[in-house]
Design a protein around this motif. Structure first.
Motif, short mmCIF file in Angstrom:
data_model
loop_
_atom_site.label_atom_id
_atom_site.label_comp_id
_atom_site.label_asym_id
_atom_site.label_seq_id
_atom_site.Cartn_x
_atom_site.Cartn_y
_atom_site.Cartn_z
N SER A 306 38.28 41.18 48.04
CA SER A 306 37.20 41.80 48.80
C SER A 306 37.52 43.25 49.13
N ASN A 307 38.74 43.66 48.86
CA ASN A 307 39.12 45.05 49.04
C ASN A 307 39.89 45.50 47.81
N PRO A 308 39.92 46.79 47.52
CA PRO A 308 40.65 47.27 46.35
C PRO A 308 42.12 46.83 46.39
N VAL A 309 42.64 46.48 45.21
CA VAL A 309 44.04 46.04 45.07
C VAL A 309 44.72 47.04 44.13
N ASP A 310 45.80 47.63 44.60
CA ASP A 310 46.46 48.68 43.83
C ASP A 310 47.09 48.15 42.55
N CYS A 311 47.12 49.01 41.52
CA CYS A 311 47.77 48.73 40.24
C CYS A 311 48.94 49.70 40.08
N PHE A 312 50.05 49.18 39.57
CA PHE A 312 51.26 50.01 39.47
C PHE A 312 51.84 49.99 38.05
N ILE A 313 52.46 51.12 37.67
CA ILE A 313 53.35 51.17 36.50
C ILE A 313 54.64 51.82 36.99
N ASN A 314 55.74 51.15 36.80
CA ASN A 314 57.04 51.67 37.26
C ASN A 314 57.00 52.11 38.72
N GLY A 315 56.34 51.31 39.53
CA GLY A 315 56.32 51.60 40.96
C GLY A 315 55.35 52.70 41.36
N GLU A 316 54.66 53.28 40.41
CA GLU A 316 53.72 54.34 40.73
C GLU A 316 52.28 53.83 40.66
N LYS A 317 51.47 54.15 41.66
CA LYS A 317 50.09 53.69 41.67
C LYS A 317 49.29 54.39 40.58
N VAL A 318 48.60 53.62 39.77
CA VAL A 318 47.82 54.18 38.67
C VAL A 318 46.34 53.78 38.76
N GLY A 319 45.96 53.23 39.89
CA GLY A 319 44.56 52.84 40.06
C GLY A 319 44.44 51.62 40.94
N PHE A 320 43.26 51.00 40.90
CA PHE A 320 43.03 49.84 41.78
C PHE A 320 41.95 48.94 41.20
N ILE A 321 42.12 47.66 41.48
CA ILE A 321 41.13 46.65 41.10
C ILE A 321 39.93 46.75 42.03
N THR A 322 38.73 46.67 41.45
CA THR A 322 37.51 46.70 42.26
C THR A 322 36.91 45.30 42.41
N THR A 323 37.09 44.48 41.36
CA THR A 323 36.58 43.11 41.36
C THR A 323 37.59 42.27 40.58
N ALA A 324 37.87 41.06 41.06
CA ALA A 324 38.71 40.14 40.30
C ALA A 324 38.22 38.73 40.53
N GLY A 347 45.86 47.68 26.14
CA GLY A 347 47.18 47.12 25.88
C GLY A 347 48.24 47.53 26.88
N THR A 348 47.91 48.54 27.70
CA THR A 348 48.84 48.95 28.76
C THR A 348 49.02 47.79 29.75
N THR A 349 50.24 47.61 30.21
CA THR A 349 50.50 46.58 31.23
C THR A 349 50.70 47.23 32.59
N VAL A 350 49.94 46.75 33.58
CA VAL A 350 50.12 47.21 34.95
C VAL A 350 50.48 46.02 35.82
N LEU A 351 51.08 46.29 36.98
CA LEU A 351 51.44 45.22 37.91
C LEU A 351 50.46 45.20 39.07
N VAL A 352 50.00 44.00 39.41
CA VAL A 352 49.09 43.84 40.54
C VAL A 352 49.54 42.63 41.35
N THR A 353 49.17 42.61 42.61
CA THR A 353 49.50 41.46 43.47
C THR A 353 48.20 40.81 43.93
N ARG A 359 51.72 40.02 39.48
CA ARG A 359 51.31 39.55 38.16
C ARG A 359 51.25 40.73 37.20
N GLU A 360 51.41 40.40 35.93
CA GLU A 360 51.20 41.40 34.89
C GLU A 360 49.73 41.37 34.49
N ALA A 361 49.17 42.54 34.26
CA ALA A 361 47.77 42.64 33.86
C ALA A 361 47.69 43.58 32.67
#
Lengths: 371, 371
Positions: A306-324, A347-353, A359-361
């Motif tokens: 219900s709120n944006p969830v951050d996406c990370f690569i190597n610990g750096e924020k690269v964006g956020f989930i809007t809907t899941a 094909g890029t893999t980002v980490l999300v919680t 999890r890998e996404a």
């Protein structure tokens, strides 16, 4: 958030179909354009599975119409729409992103051309009427801007066409996608379009008399048994699978149609001029902007966010989930995410919680493709 | 309607104070300006009784700000507001109905003059930002229209001033009604106004950094014990008793400030020109229009209404109730009703049906006077 209910008040408007919505066991609402919009009946999963097999009847009254009527109606519609409506034809629908002078979203309605001097914008959740009226007033245009008494009722699903033919006659089958025609109901001529907020096909009936809500619902319901007709609603799982974006959720007034990946619905390279064009051209030229992408996310089924969830690569924020949401058909969690350039390549893999589990996404295009 | 809950999504925005709101047991929300707004904690009755005795802390983030900034900010503010803002002074608040060219409501915000080129409109539930931006774009004005990261937190109730003095210092007592001043909090200068959506007195703190929500709440909470501080919210009983109107409920975009009885907040007889003035003058000259009045309704306590309830005299409809609630203090049901001329005189009796019981209702002025 919390399970606290919504407190009813006249300000949150009821719909012409609300009696039937409640009788059919709606289990969750949203508020959309100051109006109740059903979003779950049985469960997201059951509702989605049924929608993909049969026919559903949807109260989408909250898709309100902003009507432009008068000598300058087309001029205003063209100026407002990033999609070129200069040659819009009566009987046709156009997905038409509307931007402010900075190229950012005001709304992303479906525009219906009813006549050369009459347009409806079937709007997402923001008061487009005030933008249209503000422009018309500021520019001194000869156009009436109003919200007519029009409440869409959608019939969606693979059996929608057969059901609609039973109710309105065989000619309904001739309506092509994003076209509409008029059909008689109880002495009124209702616009019926082949459209709707699912990828399962179907129609939207623009009821223009609030008092006929129960009658229209019941007339369709009476013919529904062969099609296993059920009450339904826009479904989170099905819309994500199909790549249908929701204004306010997947893109906001901070974003442009380029951020949302809607290049093909905006007319940047024709002679078409519209409010926001210069800003959008500048954004495109500069490049390097965030874009909405798909994510396929590993792990168990997670709750919708219900709120944006951050996406990370190597610990750096690269964006956020809007809907899941978890898709039983894809057998994984699917998401839309607004991603920086560093994460936009498929094909890029980002980490999300999600649900407290990291999890890998994997980044992919929208809409999602079945493997 | 139904007890179905709201389905959370990013489109329905959370607030900086939501953690604390949930921890303190919110039991019902509304959606207001695309954002969650608490409306009940314990019960309407208990919340109201507490509000009238002690101090409450209210998450009213949903009162979003529409910011006008730039050389033409005042010009646009003056043009938009039916209340004359020509000489609006920095540090002052003004209740400012905003009308379209037909004199009908767009919004009824509190306008804050922050500087000669900087205004905030603290808005009711409609996207005033699109009206302001549409006018500015149409007229080619040199003004930036935006929604800043500002979320009001209100402290309301008879003990609000003592509590606020404990937190922000004794000088807070010098702020007069509908004035504001700046106070330091964690390195930021926050605008604090003596205002709020109750008649019990208090302040609104315009937090301008979402990330400081918990800190601000906690800093006030820590000083709250002597004042029996509780989480609260705008209260239906208290607002009706006090005659506070709600846009979308008591008056809508079909109504004008004259219908709502707001003559004293609009400037029809000065040289002030604003959008909608001609229409309002014509309405006033023609007379005979519906007006919002109070009703004192006989019989047992009735449930609040969520849809208009018709009012009758001799079987003829003479208007409709927009809001109704039982007042323990008045020991009767109170209502606002939009009444035709035939029913506007104080002392007129109309018939209404609440909770399936027909009742007599006596017309009176707003706000309600204790007998």
């Amino acid at each position: 958030m919390t399970g606290a209910p919504i407190f009813p008040t006249r300000r949150l408007r009821t719909t012409p179909f609300m009696d039937r919505v409640v009788e059919n066991g709606v289990s969750a609402f949203t508020i959309y354009n100051h109006m109740f919009l059903p979003v779950v009946y049985n469960s997201l999963e059951e509702d989605a599975a049924h929608l993909k097999q049969y026919a559903q009847i949807w109260d989408v009254s909250a898709e309100r119409q902003v009507q432009l009527h008068g000598p300058d109606a087309r001029k205003l519609a063209v100026m407002m729409s990033a999609r070129d409506l200069t040659n819009a034809q009566p009987g046709r629908c156009y997905y038409a992103p509307i931007t402010n002078k900075d190229g950012k979203f005001i709304n992303d309605p479906v525009a219906l051309c009813l006549a050369n001097d009459l347009f409806w914008f079937s709007v997402a959740d923001s008061d487009l009427i005030h933008w249209a009226a503000g422009l018309a007033t500021g520019l001194g245009l000869d156009v009436q801007v109003s919200e007519p008494d029009v409440s869409p009722l959608a019939i969606q699903g693979p059996m929608a066409e057969d059901l609609m033919a039973d109710v309105f006659g065989e000619s309904i089958r001739d309506i092509k996608f994003f076209r509409f025609a008029q059909y008689e109901f109880m002495g009124r001529k209702l616009n019926i379009a082949r459209s709707g907020w699912s990828k399962q096909g179907g129609f939207e009936i623009y009821l223009d008399d609030f008092s006929l809500g129960n009658d229209l619902w019941d007339a369709i319901w009476a013919k529904g048994a062969p099609y296993n007709l059920r009450a339904g609603c826009p479904n989170l799982i099905e819309r994500v699978e199909g790549g249908l974006l929701s204004l306010g959720t997947d893109m906001t007034s901070d974003d442009t149609p380029l951020n949302a990946g809607l290049e093909k619905f905006i007319s940047l390279d024709s002679g078409h001029d519209f409010i926001g064009k210069d800003a959008l051209l500048a954004q495109r030229d500069a490049g390097g902007y965030a874009r909405l992408k798909g994510l396929k996310i590993s792990g168990d089924a997670a709750q919708p966010v219900s709120n944006p969830v951050d996406c990370f690569i190597n610990g750096e924020k690269v964006g956020f989930i809007t809907t899941a949401v978890y898709s039983p058909d894809f057998k994984c969690n699917l998401a839309f995410a607004m991603l920086d350039v560093a994460a936009q390549e498929n094909g890029t893999t980002v980490l999300v919680t999600l649900d407290n589990v990291q999890r890998e996404a994997v980044v992919c295009d929208i809409p999602f493709l079945r493997e």
